[in-house]
Design an enzyme around this catalytic site. Structure first.
Site, PDB file in Angstrom:
ATOM      1  N   ASP A  68      -4.098 -10.190   3.109  1.00 31.86           N
ATOM      2  CA  ASP A  68      -2.759 -10.794   3.267  1.00 31.86           C
ATOM      3  C   ASP A  68      -2.802 -11.933   4.296  1.00 31.86           C
ATOM      4  O   ASP A  68      -1.880 -12.750   4.354  1.00 31.86           O
ATOM      5  CB  ASP A  68      -1.696  -9.753   3.634  1.00 31.86           C
ATOM      6  CG  ASP A  68      -2.078  -8.857   4.779  1.00 31.86           C
ATOM      7  OD1 ASP A  68      -3.279  -8.592   4.969  1.00 31.86           O
ATOM      8  OD2 ASP A  68      -1.179  -8.402   5.514  1.00 31.86           O
TER       9      ASP A  68
ATOM     10  N   HIS B  86       0.831  -1.211   0.000  1.00 30.17           N
ATOM     11  CA  HIS B  86       0.000   0.000   0.000  1.00 30.17           C
ATOM     12  C   HIS B  86       0.862   1.257   0.000  1.00 30.17           C
ATOM     13  O   HIS B  86       0.570   2.217   0.711  1.00 30.17           O
ATOM     14  CB  HIS B  86      -0.948   0.050   1.214  1.00 30.17           C
ATOM     15  CG  HIS B  86      -1.703  -1.216   1.451  1.00 30.17           C
ATOM     16  ND1 HIS B  86      -2.215  -1.567   2.667  1.00 30.17           N
ATOM     17  CD2 HIS B  86      -2.021  -2.215   0.620  1.00 30.17           C
ATOM     18  CE1 HIS B  86      -2.818  -2.726   2.575  1.00 30.17           C
ATOM     19  NE2 HIS B  86      -2.704  -3.148   1.336  1.00 30.17           N
TER      20      HIS B  86
HETATM   21 FE1  FEO Z   1      -3.795  -5.846   8.354  1.00 30.49          FE
HETATM   22 FE2  FEO Z   1      -1.162  -7.875   7.689  1.00 30.49          FE
HETATM   23  O1  FEO Z   1      -2.862  -7.144   7.433  1.00 30.49           O
END
Ligand code: FEO
Length: 386
Positions: free
Chosen positions: A82, A24
């Site tokens: 993820d 991101h």
């Molecule tokens: Fe908030 Fe590693 O996902």
């Protein structure tokens, strides 16, 4: 690919993302891992999954220990893909498994992403017996999504902490004491700064909820597991989540024809003469995710921009937008910059610093065209007198 045993009958079966360089927009220079854990008990249990493109890697590691079809329970601590992205794929291999997730937000989030699956909602205080072992669920809302939770196994003294205490760090050695401690703490700090800084109150609440737990291992959702440096990472989270600042300065700028750069160098020199360590960041070459990592523990912040088309430079705007999102508190900040005419960028920068939660400690510094030696000397004096 093999599973790695972290305690008898408890295996790391995650995936290593050696090549990822952006999460991101966060510069993940050392890649990352998506950690999943398999517990072999009367009820065979998987804690979290991995990002969808890595499902085959996780399945191969699970298959190195047991047939994935034997999985009874899947704990989904967090909806973000993820960690949950491989759920639909995995459930094709273990169609009888139940998915435990937080109520109401975990269940809502998984349903929205993956449709009807065999979910069972849990709340803080709920437990799940696996046979010899028990799992306790602790909600950690907004650390960093509404659904976030952690899972504790008291018999093994393992906290499956998901995003909390993680690092974006790809490594084939799974424990803290098998990796360079300086790199590990730097990546843990960068992770906290870029992902959790905004959620300081929730981090404090979670620290209180976890305070009484007996811990042998913190089995994180990203990076390497903590076993030798648990007090160190907990103390670091305590420091970061309470905005405990060091006498340190961060100078950030962009420049067109070196005038704002000359001011930045003078400001950095003045802080140096004041006896402070300085982080010096040129937005043309430095990454905003590294800069906010330094800001996490620094008392002073100076941000400079020339004026371009009546605005601050786009690099400075992007940095300040990112900073506003993370909302650092109580940094002593000021704006500076050179300009040809207009000079709107310096006031815009000061306003943006205030909107990000900084306290303005020095009147904004504006210099028309190229700073003269007396002007630079005046800047030096002002900063030294802070
Ligand atoms: Fe908030 Fe590693 O996902």
């Amino acid at each position: 690919m093999q599973a790695i045993e972290i305690k008898p009958d408890i295996w790391w079966v995650g995936a290593i993302d050696w090549s990822m360089r952006s999460f991101h927009g966060y510069l993940t220079s050392r890649g990352s891992s998506y950690n999943a854990y398999l517990i072999l008990d009367d009820k065979i249990t998987l804690i979290d999954t991995v990002k969808e493109p890595f499902a085959a890697e996780m399945l191969e590691r699970i298959a190195s220990v047991i047939d994935p079809a034997k999985i009874d329970y899947i704990i989904s601590n967090h909806v973000e893909p993820d960690h949950s992205g491989s759920l639909p794929c995995l459930l094709q291999y273990c169609p009888n498994a139940k998915v435990f997730t937080s109520l109401p937000n975990g269940q809502k989030g998984l349903l929205a992403r993956y449709g009807e699956l065999p979910y069972e909602g849990v709340k803080t205080g709920n437990t799940l017996s696996l046979g010899k072992r028990t799992l306790q669920f602790i909600a950690t809302p907004m650390l960093h999504w509404p659904d976030s939770m952690v899972t504790y196994c008291p018999e093994e003294r393992i906290l499956f902490s998901n995003d909390a205490f993680g690092q974006h760090l790809a490594a084939n050695r799974r424990f803290d004491d098998e990796n360079d401690p300086a790199i590990l703490m730097q990546e843990a700090k960068k992770y906290y700064a870029n992902i959790l800084m905004l959620y300081r109150q929730q981090a404090q609440a979670a620290m209180q909820a976890l305070a009484g737990l007996d811990l042998d291992i913190i089995a994180v959702g990203h990076g390497v597991l903590w076993r030798s440096q648990i007090p160190k990472i907990i103390a670091a989270y305590q420091k970061w989540s309470t905005d405990t600042l060091e006498d340190r300065a961060v100078v950030v700028f962009d420049s067109m024809w070196h005038s704002t750069e000359m001011m930045a160098q003078t400001i950095a020199d003045a802080f140096t003469e004041k006896g402070l360590p300085v982080g010096y960041y040129d937005l043309r070459v430095d990454h905003i995710s590294d800069i906010v990592t330094d800001i996490l523990t620094s008392k002073y912040l100076a941000v400079g921009s020339p004026t371009l088309n009546n605005q601050m430079m786009p690099n400075v705007a992007a940095f300040l937008c990112y900073l506003k999102g993370l909302a650092p508190k109580h940094r002593q900040a000021f704006a500076f910059g050179s300009y040809g005419w207009g000079g709107q960028s310096i006031a815009q920068t000061e306003t943006a610093l205030q909107e990000a939660g900084c306290d303005i400690c020095l009147e904004k510094i504006r210099i028309a065209n190229v700073p003269t030696a007396p002007q630079l000397a005046a800047i030096r004096d002002k900063v030294k007198n802070l």
